[in-house]
Write an enzyme that holds these catalytic residues in place. Structure first.
Site, PDB file in Angstrom:
ATOM      1  N   CYS A  66       0.817  -1.362  -0.149  1.00  0.00           N
ATOM      2  CA  CYS A  66       0.096  -0.023   0.138  1.00  0.00           C
ATOM      3  C   CYS A  66       0.723   0.946  -0.101  1.00  0.00           C
ATOM      4  O   CYS A  66       2.190   0.996  -0.238  1.00  0.00           O
ATOM      5  CB  CYS A  66      -0.952  -0.084   1.242  1.00  0.00           C
ATOM      6  N   GLY A  67       0.400   2.351   0.283  1.00  0.00           N
ATOM      7  CA  GLY A  67       1.068   3.482   0.334  1.00  0.00           C
ATOM      8  C   GLY A  67       2.513   3.555   1.336  1.00  0.00           C
ATOM      9  O   GLY A  67       3.674   3.788   0.934  1.00  0.00           O
ATOM     10  N   GLY A  69       2.433   0.718   3.598  1.00  0.00           N
ATOM     11  CA  GLY A  69       2.866  -0.679   4.071  1.00  0.00           C
ATOM     12  C   GLY A  69       2.135  -0.763   5.521  1.00  0.00           C
ATOM     13  O   GLY A  69       1.979  -2.167   5.768  1.00  0.00           O
ATOM     14  N   GLY A  71      -1.217  -0.168   6.487  1.00  0.00           N
ATOM     15  CA  GLY A  71      -2.517  -0.625   6.605  1.00  0.00           C
ATOM     16  C   GLY A  71      -2.545  -1.823   6.099  1.00  0.00           C
ATOM     17  O   GLY A  71      -3.337  -2.729   6.807  1.00  0.00           O
ATOM     18  N   HIS A  99      14.058 -16.167  11.710  1.00  0.00           N
ATOM     19  CA  HIS A  99      13.591 -16.160  13.296  1.00  0.00           C
ATOM     20  C   HIS A  99      12.156 -16.444  13.425  1.00  0.00           C
ATOM     21  O   HIS A  99      11.313 -16.974  14.401  1.00  0.00           O
ATOM     22  CB  HIS A  99      14.174 -14.927  13.864  1.00  0.00           C
ATOM     23  N   ARG A 134      14.559 -22.565  19.889  1.00  0.00           N
ATOM     24  CA  ARG A 134      14.383 -21.070  20.233  1.00  0.00           C
ATOM     25  C   ARG A 134      13.327 -20.617  19.175  1.00  0.00           C
ATOM     26  O   ARG A 134      12.305 -19.976  19.825  1.00  0.00           O
ATOM     27  CB  ARG A 134      15.529 -20.288  20.719  1.00  0.00           C
TER      28      ARG A 134
HETATM   29  C1  RB5 Z   1      -4.221   5.034   0.456  1.00  0.00           C
HETATM   30  O1  RB5 Z   1      -4.004   6.404  -0.013  1.00  0.00           O
HETATM   31  C2  RB5 Z   1      -3.119   5.012   1.783  1.00  0.00           C
HETATM   32  O2  RB5 Z   1      -3.658   5.397   2.826  1.00  0.00           O
HETATM   33  C3  RB5 Z   1      -2.791   3.323   1.881  1.00  0.00           C
HETATM   34  O3  RB5 Z   1      -2.289   2.827   0.447  1.00  0.00           O
HETATM   35  C4  RB5 Z   1      -1.816   3.059   3.001  1.00  0.00           C
HETATM   36  O4  RB5 Z   1      -0.953   3.887   2.702  1.00  0.00           O
HETATM   37  C5  RB5 Z   1      -2.418   2.853   4.202  1.00  0.00           C
HETATM   38  O5  RB5 Z   1      -1.614   2.388   4.993  1.00  0.00           O
END
Ligand code: RB5
Length: 147
Positions: A66-67, A69, A71, A99, A134
């Site tokens: 995503c933009g 990572g 979300g 790990h 571990r």
């Molecule tokens: C989308 O505009 C953006 O909010 C989404 O891709 C991401 O960055 C969310 O974590």
């Protein structure tokens, strides 16, 4: 190795780039969407699809973009059996697998460029979980949370 990749609008271009590059390298790559650029789409939809492809055994590893990572990572970790992390360096990308049995790599397309993404993806895909007592012990504690 079968790899599935997903992205929202924030990661759409990077997904295309990584898919083409992995295909040339001989990986079996499947697209978990979005299949078209839609600036109004929502990252959970494609992250969930990629994670379900992984959990069902259709893929060995997943990459969600995503933009930032973040979300995608928050979403992925809500799904039983998923161990996801944002990695914007190659050390975390391989150590997370070795790990921690990380099975989903999350990337932020607004943070990293294509060359660094290639290095990180390579580190993630080449890494294998190290079956030391571990690491297994810690993994089992994480798995308890899935119950
Ligand atoms: C989308 O505009 C953006 O909010 C989404 O891709 C991401 O960055 C969310 O974590």
């Amino acid at each position: 190795m079968k790899v599935t990749i997903a992205a929202d609008h924030g990661g759409f271009e990077l997904k295309k780039f990584i898919m083409d590059w992995l295909s040339v390298k001989g990986f079996e790559v499947s697209d978990s969407g979005n299949f078209v650029f839609d600036e109004k789409d929502d990252y959970p939809d494609y992250t969930i699809k990629a994670c379900k492809n992984l959990i069902s055994g259709n893929s060995d590893k997943a990459i969600v973009i995503c933009g930032s990572g973040v979300g995608a990572c928050v979403t992925a970790n809500k799904i039983k059996g998923i161990r996801a992390s944002v990695c914007h360096d190659s050390y975390s990308a391989h150590q997370g697998v070795e790990h921690d049995a990380m099975n989903v790599l999350c990337l932020g397309a607004r943070i990293i460029g294509t060359e660094l993404a290639k290095e990180i993806v390579t580190a993630f895909l080449n890494a294998r979980f190290i079956e030391e007592e571990r690491f297994i012990r810690r993994l089992n504690k994480i798995k308890e949370l899935d119950k």
